[in-house]
Design a protein around this motif. Structure first.
Motif, mmCIF file in Angstrom:
data_model
loop_
_atom_site.group_PDB
_atom_site.id
_atom_site.type_symbol
_atom_site.label_atom_id
_atom_site.label_comp_id
_atom_site.label_asym_id
_atom_site.label_seq_id
_atom_site.Cartn_x
_atom_site.Cartn_y
_atom_site.Cartn_z
ATOM 1 N N VAL A 113 0.851 -1.192 0.000
ATOM 2 C CA VAL A 113 0.000 0.000 0.000
ATOM 3 C C VAL A 113 0.887 1.244 0.000
ATOM 4 O O VAL A 113 1.841 1.332 0.773
ATOM 5 C CB VAL A 113 -0.928 0.021 1.239
ATOM 6 N N LEU A 114 0.561 2.152 -0.901
ATOM 7 C CA LEU A 114 1.207 3.463 -0.896
ATOM 8 C C LEU A 114 0.165 4.453 -0.395
ATOM 9 O O LEU A 114 -0.876 4.651 -1.030
ATOM 10 C CB LEU A 114 1.670 3.837 -2.310
ATOM 11 N N LEU A 115 0.417 5.028 0.740
ATOM 12 C CA LEU A 115 -0.556 5.909 1.369
ATOM 13 C C LEU A 115 -0.013 7.330 1.381
ATOM 14 O O LEU A 115 1.070 7.588 1.880
ATOM 15 C CB LEU A 115 -0.819 5.430 2.810
ATOM 16 N N CYS A 116 -0.809 8.212 0.822
ATOM 17 C CA CYS A 116 -0.438 9.620 0.793
ATOM 18 C C CYS A 116 -1.490 10.352 1.605
ATOM 19 O O CYS A 116 -2.678 10.272 1.286
ATOM 20 C CB CYS A 116 -0.446 10.079 -0.659
ATOM 21 N N SER A 117 -1.079 10.993 2.665
ATOM 22 C CA SER A 117 -2.094 11.612 3.528
ATOM 23 C C SER A 117 -1.530 12.821 4.250
ATOM 24 O O SER A 117 -0.348 12.896 4.570
ATOM 25 C CB SER A 117 -2.599 10.583 4.538
ATOM 26 N N HIS A 118 -2.456 13.763 4.535
ATOM 27 C CA HIS A 118 -2.082 14.890 5.371
ATOM 28 C C HIS A 118 -2.295 14.556 6.838
ATOM 29 O O HIS A 118 -1.775 15.231 7.706
ATOM 30 C CB HIS A 118 -2.951 16.098 5.038
ATOM 31 N N LEU A 119 -3.132 13.520 7.077
ATOM 32 C CA LEU A 119 -3.459 13.178 8.462
ATOM 33 C C LEU A 119 -2.347 12.306 9.016
ATOM 34 O O LEU A 119 -2.301 11.093 8.791
ATOM 35 C CB LEU A 119 -4.818 12.474 8.515
ATOM 36 N N LEU A 120 -1.455 12.952 9.715
ATOM 37 C CA LEU A 120 -0.240 12.265 10.123
ATOM 38 C C LEU A 120 -0.534 11.116 11.079
ATOM 39 O O LEU A 120 0.147 10.085 11.059
ATOM 40 C CB LEU A 120 0.717 13.270 10.765
ATOM 41 N N ALA A 121 -1.588 11.260 11.874
ATOM 42 C CA ALA A 121 -1.917 10.195 12.815
ATOM 43 C C ALA A 121 -2.321 8.931 12.056
ATOM 44 O O ALA A 121 -1.976 7.812 12.458
ATOM 45 C CB ALA A 121 -3.040 10.638 13.732
#
Lengths: 524, 418
Positions: B197-205
């Motif tokens: 899985v490549l996850l791109c997110s602003h939600l660091l948690a």
């Protein structure tokens, strides 16, 4: 379109009920004696057939597109898009409105054949025009909007090559156009047959409807006279010797075209008391089928007042008879089959001389222009077959327009892509006229700079007109309206030129551009 | 799962992307010599502020953009190669959907693009609709869906091909806490089934919860890269968690620790439940009371076809009812439970990473003190941690453990702030 199973069943039930009602109406019409009842039945049948054709065609298209091949998936979704965004529905509504209202605008006092021809001309023309616009807007819109809305991110992240994506869109457009042309064709056919049940003005009008309009007649032009080529060469040599400046100024090719045209015109001119023989060949099928053969003539004169009829003589295979030849109007004469030789050859002689009083022959030159001015026609097919072939030709042209729209959308935004595709369409449709008009463009332009500009413009437009002239060449509406045969060979030629060569070229261009295009934007 | 060394599914070397204007003048340098490697069977996080090059990287991997310089290989092929794309599932930052199609038709469409046979397509669609909780609204056009529902159908389309590599760009945007929890559980579930899985997110948690390795981008360059624990480990503090203590019981403990002479107790406080857990509890309660909703359902088990070939034992396990996951302790799957719950249940002290254990473990004398302190909980004697290379020291996810984890997260957060 219904989205749920319940909705689909509701539609099916409504359609079944409508079908039963229509069937009742047809039976009622068929059992009545009055022609209008039969006509009404025919119209209802046409409308019903159109509706059912739409649904059956839709089901068939969906069935064809259900195979597990990615481009078909794209095509199917495009079809859903066109139907659910109401594009097709709007088209069908506009067409039905036209079909219903147009007969009301026709003058009931005019000959029935003209009313039918007007109806056919308007509806076929409007169908072609509406579908052409629809195709261009849909083709440009479906790609441009997917790029703008970023839906293409999801689509092209799947195992779908750029070429397969465009191919899918093209297949969808082709199927949608086929579907709508079927609907339009059936509706036009139904309403035409309804119009044909209206009473004709007289027996001649009734005959013309049956034999000149609702039929597919093969057209034969007279063979070129034996000395034509020699005469062309002689005239060219003569002008080259006497006026070489004219040849240089006009350009060699244009000059030769002008000379040939003039010589051909001369070959169709008759001076007072002159006799000229024209040979028609290729009438074997007419003899074999015992078809009705007609001679159709239209005479132009220099100086004769309109509405004048000149007394002349014509002869089939040497047997002369006198005729009244109207000026600038068509004269249709039946040709007895026995006058045609077993080899399908017919010899026609026209004598520009008053048969009753030769000395009273009207002193003017009579011209039977090449083309519609002098031709022999015979029934070689049905109106229905002709209509189907014309629609097939229209479909092929629409496939090209799909490719054109898709190609423009691969590198432009929606407004500019649509504009470009529309410009090419208009230019291609009028390329025949443009080509002729260019012959004389810039002749009297004052000033060297303006002359140069005109020359450049003429060259550019000339090349484009030459490239695109095939598009206007395959224009079958006039043939259907005038009851002329749209030949199968023409349909195949159209398929080869427009369907394969042109569409292939635009498709390849679209692929070359699109495979290199970055469909995503730069925002990070 | 194979024991082979992880292979790189995605490899970027010296990747540079310059956006140009109409006149082809350079406008923005979105990526500047990026080196990146996404290995098989890992959850890889791509972090960075707006404009750092995250989405550009994803678009380059998907072949939607072309690199200005450098090289990308996806499954050993060019990004434009459809054979590579056949193994990828992609959820864009917004669910770009055909508004006129309904949920089932949307999935039908994307299933067709993978050339799935009709029966298989339908089987997967049924499972996915159940999984994302859109069964009841599957015949409504997606244009009428809320943003959260659109995210759910977007997620379903990304999974239709049972992808080996799932690319999620801001997957929790627009989702309620249930959906967010569901996404995170799904990521863990897919990882357990051998997916990458490549996850791109602003939600660091979110990233911290699920990612094995993280890359932080800034200005188109890599600023930090490594495992979550490597990057986040705080080696100068230790957290204990006990059952509730009265204030008078706390002081001797504090004194005992401080008398050991090595450490000062910085903070002692009662933990709080996380808002996410409370929210999920309330939803579960409403669900149990039979309250109706017109939106998406709670979601069902993870579609059995996802990685079924890799982990057949997992396939039949009913998972991903978020409220149930949150409250009843039903785990994502048994394997993950084994992998994650065991060390957590047996290890009252959260240790950032096995590699860091030697440095952060208290000395033997201190350990004895601690054992004395914990003598009331003899049964919870720490056990050696089983090897869990792919997910070192990930906290618990069962019911009791979830509260523990909340506490730990909470403490960690505060600790970080302090």
């Amino acid at each position: 379109m219904p989205h749920s199973a319940a909705g689909r069943w509701g539609w099916a039930a409504a359609l079944t009920l409508a079908g039963l009602g229509v069937a009742g109406a047809i039976v009622w019409a068929a059992t009545g004696g009055a022609p209008w009842r039969a006509g009404a039945g025919m119209a209802v049948l046409g409308a019903t057939a159109a509706t059912w054709a739409f649904f059956a065609g839709l089901a068939l298209a969906r069935g064809l597109l259900s195979f597990a091949w990615a481009p078909l998936g794209v095509a199917r979704t495009f079809l859903d898009e066109a139907l659910r965004m109401r594009v097709a529905v709007v088209f069908v509504c506009v067409l039905l409105l036209l079909l219903v209202t147009l007969p009301l605008t026709l003058d009931p006092g005019s000959p029935l054949r003209y009313r039918i021809q007007t109806f056919l001309s308007y509806t076929l023309g409007a169908t072609g025009l509406l579908l052409s616009f629809m195709t261009i807007f849909l083709a440009c819109g479906t790609v441009c909007h997917e790029v703008e809305d970023k839906r293409i991110y999801t689509v092209l992240s799947k195992p779908l090559s750029r070429g397969a994506y465009l191919l899918g869109k093209g297949i969808g457009l082709a199927l949608l156009n086929a579907l709508l042309l079927c609907v339009a064709g059936l509706a036009i056919w139904g309403f035409t047959r309804l119009l044909a049940t209206q009473p004709a003005l007289d027996a001649e009008d009734a005959r013309a409807v049956a034999e000149d309009v609702l039929v597919a007649r093969k057209t034969l032009a007279p063979e070129a006279s034996a000395g034509l080529e020699e005469e062309v060469r002689r005239r060219i040599r003569e002008v080259e010797t006497n006026d070489p400046a004219f040849v240089a100024e006009t350009g060699r090719a244009a000059f030769e075209r002008q000379v040939r045209h003039q010589v051909e015109l001369n070959a169709h001119n008759l001076s007072p008391h002159q006799r000229r023989t024209f040979i028609f060949t290729g009438l074997e099928q007419a003899v074999r089928d015992r078809a009705a053969v007609q001679l159709r003539m239209r005479m132009r004169t220099s100086g004769a007042p309109p509405n004048l009829e000149l007394l002349m003589r014509i002869a089939f295979n040497g047997r002369e008879r006198g005729i009244r030849m109207p000026v600038n109007a068509y004269l249709v004469l039946p040709v007895p089959l026995e006058e045609i030789g077993p080899d399908g050859r017919l010899e026609l002689t026209i004598v520009h001389e008053n048969p009753l009083a030769p000395q009273q022959t009207f002193e003017t030159t009579a011209t039977f222009l090449p083309g519609e001015g002098l031709e022999v026609l015979y029934a070689a097919g049905s109106f229905e077959g002709n209509l189907a072939r014309a629609l097939a030709m229209q479909w092929i042209k629409l496939i090209f327009l799909s490719g054109l729209g898709l190609c423009a959308a691969t590198f432009l935004g929606f407004p500019v892509a649509s504009l470009l595709a529309l410009m090419v369409f208009v230019f291609a449709s009028s390329s025949g006229y443009l080509g002729e008009a260019l012959e004389f463009f810039g002749e009297n332009t004052p000033g060297e700079a303006a002359k140069l500009l005109a020359a450049v413009l003429k060259a550019v437009v000339g090349v484009l007109a030459a490239v695109l002239k095939q598009f206007s060449r395959f224009a079958p509406v006039d043939a259907v309206v005038s009851g002329r045969l749209v030949e199968g060979g023409e349909v195949w030629a159209c398929a080869g030129w427009i369907g394969l060569a042109w569409t292939g070229a635009t498709g390849a261009t679209a692929w070359l551009i699109f495979r290199k295009r970055e469909v995503a934007r730069g925002a990070s | 799962m194979s024991n082979d060394a992880p292979t790189a599914l995605v490899e970027c070397r010296g990747l540079t992307k310059v956006f140009r204007d109409f006149w082809l003048r350079p406008r923005v340098k979105a990526l500047n010599g990026l080196d990146l490697e996404i290995r098989a069977r890992e959850v890889f996080g791509l972090l960075g502020p707006n404009g750092s090059g995250k989405s550009t990287t994803i678009k380059l991997i998907l072949g939607l953009l072309h690199p200005t310089a450098g090289r990308i290989s996806v499954f050993g092929r060019l990004p434009s190669d459809v054979r590579a794309k056949a193994k990828i599932g992609y959820l864009p930052e917004e669910s770009y959907l055909y508004r006129f199609l309904n949920a089932r038709e949307t999935l039908e469409y994307y299933g067709r693009l993978f050339e799935l046979e009709r029966s298989e397509r339908r089987r997967r669609i049924d499972m996915l609709l159940e999984m994302v909780g859109l069964e009841a609204v599957q015949h409504r056009p997606v244009g009428e869906y809320s943003k959260g529902m659109q995210r759910r159908i977007g997620l379903a389309q990304a999974l239709i091909n049972d992808p080996e590599l799932l690319i999620l760009d801001e997957p929790t945007t627009g989702l309620d806490p249930i959906g967010t929890r569901q996404i995170k559980d799904l990521i863990l579930h897919l990882k357990a089934r051998g997916k990458t899985v490549l996850l791109c997110s602003h939600l660091l948690a979110d990233v911290e919860d699920v990612c094995d390795r993280v890359t932080v981008l800034y200005g188109g360059r890599v600023r930090a890269q490594g495992t979550v624990d490597e990057l986040l480990a705080k080696r100068d503090a230790v957290i204990f968690e006990t059952e509730g203590l009265k204030p008078e019981e706390v002081e001797p403990v504090r004194a005992l620790i401080e008398s050991a002479g090595h450490a000062k107790v910085r903070r002692v406080e009662a933990p709080r439940k996380k808002l996410e857990a409370l929210f999920l509890e309330l939803v579960e309660q409403a669900h149990a009371e039979g309250a109706t909703t017109h939106g998406a359902g709670a979601g069902g088990p993870v579609a059995g076809f996802l990685g079924a070939g890799a982990e057949s034992a997992v396939a039949a396990e009913p998972v991903l009812t978020p409220a149930a996951v949150a409250l009843t302790g039903t785990r994502v799957d048994r394997e993950v439970l084994t992998e994650l719950a065991q060390p957590a249940a047996s290890q009252p002290v959260s240790v950032p990473a096995p590699a860091a254990e030697a440095q952060t473990s208290p000395p033997a004398a201190d350990r004895q003190v601690l054992n004395k302190l914990l003598s009331g909980a003899e049964t919870e004697t720490p056990q050696p941690k089983p090897p869990a290379p792919a997910k070192p020291a990930q906290p618990l996810l069962n019911d009791a453990a979830r509260v523990d984890r909340s506490v730990l997260d909470d403490l960690l957060d505060k600790d970080r702030r302090s």
